[in-house]
Design a protein around this motif. Structure first.
Motif, PDB file in Angstrom:
ATOM      1  N   UNK A 212      46.521  38.190  16.416  1.00 45.83           N
ATOM      2  CA  UNK A 212      46.866  38.640  17.768  1.00 45.83           C
ATOM      3  C   UNK A 212      45.773  38.369  18.795  1.00 45.83           C
ATOM      4  N   UNK A 213      44.696  37.768  18.387  1.00 43.22           N
ATOM      5  CA  UNK A 213      43.583  37.524  19.315  1.00 43.22           C
ATOM      6  C   UNK A 213      43.987  36.501  20.373  1.00 43.22           C
ATOM      7  N   UNK A 214      43.652  36.800  21.628  1.00 42.71           N
ATOM      8  CA  UNK A 214      44.051  35.928  22.735  1.00 42.71           C
ATOM      9  C   UNK A 214      42.888  35.207  23.390  1.00 42.71           C
ATOM     10  N   UNK A 215      41.690  35.782  23.289  1.00 45.42           N
ATOM     11  CA  UNK A 215      40.557  35.235  24.020  1.00 45.42           C
ATOM     12  C   UNK A 215      39.429  34.839  23.074  1.00 45.42           C
ATOM     13  N   UNK A 216      38.630  33.884  23.533  1.00 45.09           N
ATOM     14  CA  UNK A 216      37.471  33.497  22.725  1.00 45.09           C
ATOM     15  C   UNK A 216      36.472  34.645  22.675  1.00 45.09           C
ATOM     16  N   UNK A 217      36.436  35.443  23.740  1.00 44.43           N
ATOM     17  CA  UNK A 217      35.554  36.608  23.803  1.00 44.43           C
ATOM     18  C   UNK A 217      36.262  37.704  24.588  1.00 44.43           C
ATOM     19  N   UNK A 218      36.512  38.830  23.943  1.00 45.14           N
ATOM     20  CA  UNK A 218      37.129  39.959  24.635  1.00 45.14           C
ATOM     21  C   UNK A 218      36.203  40.477  25.731  1.00 45.14           C
ATOM     22  N   UNK A 219      34.909  40.472  25.457  1.00 46.76           N
ATOM     23  CA  UNK A 219      33.946  41.014  26.408  1.00 46.76           C
ATOM     24  C   UNK A 219      33.882  40.191  27.690  1.00 46.76           C
ATOM     25  N   UNK A 220      34.026  38.880  27.567  1.00 46.71           N
ATOM     26  CA  UNK A 220      33.916  38.016  28.742  1.00 46.71           C
ATOM     27  C   UNK A 220      35.295  37.647  29.275  1.00 46.71           C
ATOM     28  N   UNK A 221      36.009  36.808  28.541  1.00 50.62           N
ATOM     29  CA  UNK A 221      37.285  36.299  29.038  1.00 50.62           C
ATOM     30  C   UNK A 221      38.377  37.369  29.032  1.00 50.62           C
ATOM     31  N   UNK A 222      38.376  38.230  28.027  1.00 54.63           N
ATOM     32  CA  UNK A 222      39.368  39.291  27.990  1.00 54.63           C
ATOM     33  C   UNK A 222      39.230  40.213  29.175  1.00 54.63           C
ATOM     34  N   UNK A 223      38.008  40.660  29.456  1.00 55.17           N
ATOM     35  CA  UNK A 223      37.780  41.542  30.597  1.00 55.17           C
ATOM     36  C   UNK A 223      38.071  40.844  31.919  1.00 55.17           C
ATOM     37  N   UNK A 224      37.753  39.563  31.984  1.00 57.34           N
ATOM     38  CA  UNK A 224      38.016  38.797  33.207  1.00 57.34           C
ATOM     39  C   UNK A 224      39.521  38.737  33.490  1.00 57.34           C
ATOM     40  N   UNK A 225      40.305  38.463  32.455  1.00 58.82           N
ATOM     41  CA  UNK A 225      41.754  38.377  32.620  1.00 58.82           C
ATOM     42  C   UNK A 225      42.339  39.735  32.983  1.00 58.82           C
ATOM     43  N   UNK A 226      41.893  40.784  32.309  1.00 61.45           N
ATOM     44  CA  UNK A 226      42.413  42.120  32.579  1.00 61.45           C
ATOM     45  C   UNK A 226      42.041  42.598  33.978  1.00 61.45           C
ATOM     46  N   UNK A 227      40.833  42.287  34.423  1.00 58.68           N
ATOM     47  CA  UNK A 227      40.408  42.665  35.775  1.00 58.68           C
ATOM     48  C   UNK A 227      41.252  41.962  36.826  1.00 58.68           C
ATOM     49  N   UNK A 228      41.525  40.679  36.603  1.00 65.60           N
ATOM     50  CA  UNK A 228      42.352  39.936  37.554  1.00 65.60           C
ATOM     51  C   UNK A 228      43.761  40.507  37.596  1.00 65.60           C
ATOM     52  N   UNK A 229      44.316  40.847  36.422  1.00 65.86           N
ATOM     53  CA  UNK A 229      45.663  41.425  36.379  1.00 65.86           C
ATOM     54  C   UNK A 229      45.690  42.784  37.080  1.00 65.86           C
ATOM     55  N   UNK A 230      44.627  43.570  36.902  1.00 66.21           N
ATOM     56  CA  UNK A 230      44.551  44.883  37.542  1.00 66.21           C
ATOM     57  C   UNK A 230      44.515  44.746  39.065  1.00 66.21           C
ATOM     58  N   UNK A 231      43.716  43.811  39.547  1.00 70.92           N
ATOM     59  CA  UNK A 231      43.630  43.596  40.995  1.00 70.92           C
ATOM     60  C   UNK A 231      44.962  43.119  41.555  1.00 70.92           C
ATOM     61  N   UNK A 232      45.658  42.271  40.800  1.00 69.11           N
ATOM     62  CA  UNK A 232      46.970  41.784  41.252  1.00 69.11           C
ATOM     63  C   UNK A 232      47.960  42.937  41.354  1.00 69.11           C
ATOM     64  N   UNK A 233      47.906  43.856  40.371  1.00 72.67           N
ATOM     65  CA  UNK A 233      48.796  45.020  40.424  1.00 72.67           C
ATOM     66  C   UNK A 233      48.466  45.914  41.611  1.00 72.67           C
TER      67      UNK A 233
END
Length: 243
Positions: A212-233
């Motif tokens: 189920x892993x989606x990112x090469x790094x949850x700490x870097x890319x995972x957080x970056x994607x989630x932050x962008x999604x949060x801002x969009x919401x």
């Protein structure tokens, strides 16, 4: 020894999407990369058309690995299909194990001999005769069609003339292509992915239990994607309140 999944991952990662750095920016760099992994002989030299083919194979693989996140069947992309159609490969049985090899592969050792593993992870190769002194290239001899005219007369490590390495670069790329079914046979192909963060796309092997892993790094890319999604919401919610 690097397995087929690791070979494919490392090949895709020769281009860093985020920093726009390409380790295969020239035929000379492609030559070095293949030689360092024993995929071609020291006498082989890549040409411009080899580089074009290598990039097409690499980016076709990147596209395929993006789709491994879905865990659903998908059709091969046009770029990867075109690259794979270029390689002369054949199916053979090595020690009773089905494997893919460059079509002009010459087995080594003696009849019934057991040799080292090739890049596919299959047992090494029974042999019908190979010139003494030739350097092993990841478990295979060379294919016809070299870009290095000196290859046929260059002495091997023992001083004996080496087998002509014509087509060695094409054979080296074919070995990377052969790693695709080899990785699948090991159950590793579905675990090969590229980072879901569009600005990254770094290839990795998903070692999670349920893949189920989606990112090469949850700490870097995972957080970056989630932050962008949060801002969009937040933007969407704010627009809804204003209207």
């Amino acid at each position: 020894m690097t397995g087929p999944a690791e070979l494919l991952r490392d090949f895709v990662n020769t281009y860093d999407v985020e920093s726009d750095v390409d380790d295969l920016a020239s035929p000379a760099e492609l030559t070095v990369w293949l030689q360092e992994r024993d995929l071609i002989q020291d006498t082989d030299r890549a040409a411009d058309d080899d580089l074009v083919l290598a990039v097409r194979l690499r980016e076709g693989l990147r596209e395929a690995l993006r789709r491994n996140h879905d865990a659903t069947p998908y059709e091969i992309g046009a770029g990867l299909e075109a690259a794979l159609a270029t390689f002369p490969l054949r199916v053979t049985l090595v020690g009773g194990v089905p494997t893919l090899e460059p079509a002009a592969y010459v087995p080594r050792g003696g009849p019934g001999s057991s040799e080292t593993l090739g890049p596919s992870g299959a047992p090494g190769d029974a042999d019908t005769g190979r010139a003494a002194g030739t350097r092993e290239t990841a478990g295979f001899s060379e294919m016809p069609g070299s870009h290095d005219s000196a290859a046929s007369s260059t002495p091997g490590p023992s001083g004996a003339p080496a087998v002509s390495s014509e087509g060695g670069v094409s054979a080296g790329l074919a070995r990377i292509a052969a790693a695709i079914p080899a990785a699948h046979a090991e159950g590793m192909w579905p675990r090969l992915k590229v980072c879901a963060e569009s600005t990254c796309q770094w290839a990795f092997i998903d070692s999670s239990k349920n893949r189920s892993r989606s990112w090469c790094s949850m700490r870097v890319c995972g957080n970056r994607t989630k932050t962008r999604a949060y801002r969009a919401r937040r933007q969407t919610d704010g627009s809804s309140r204003i209207s």
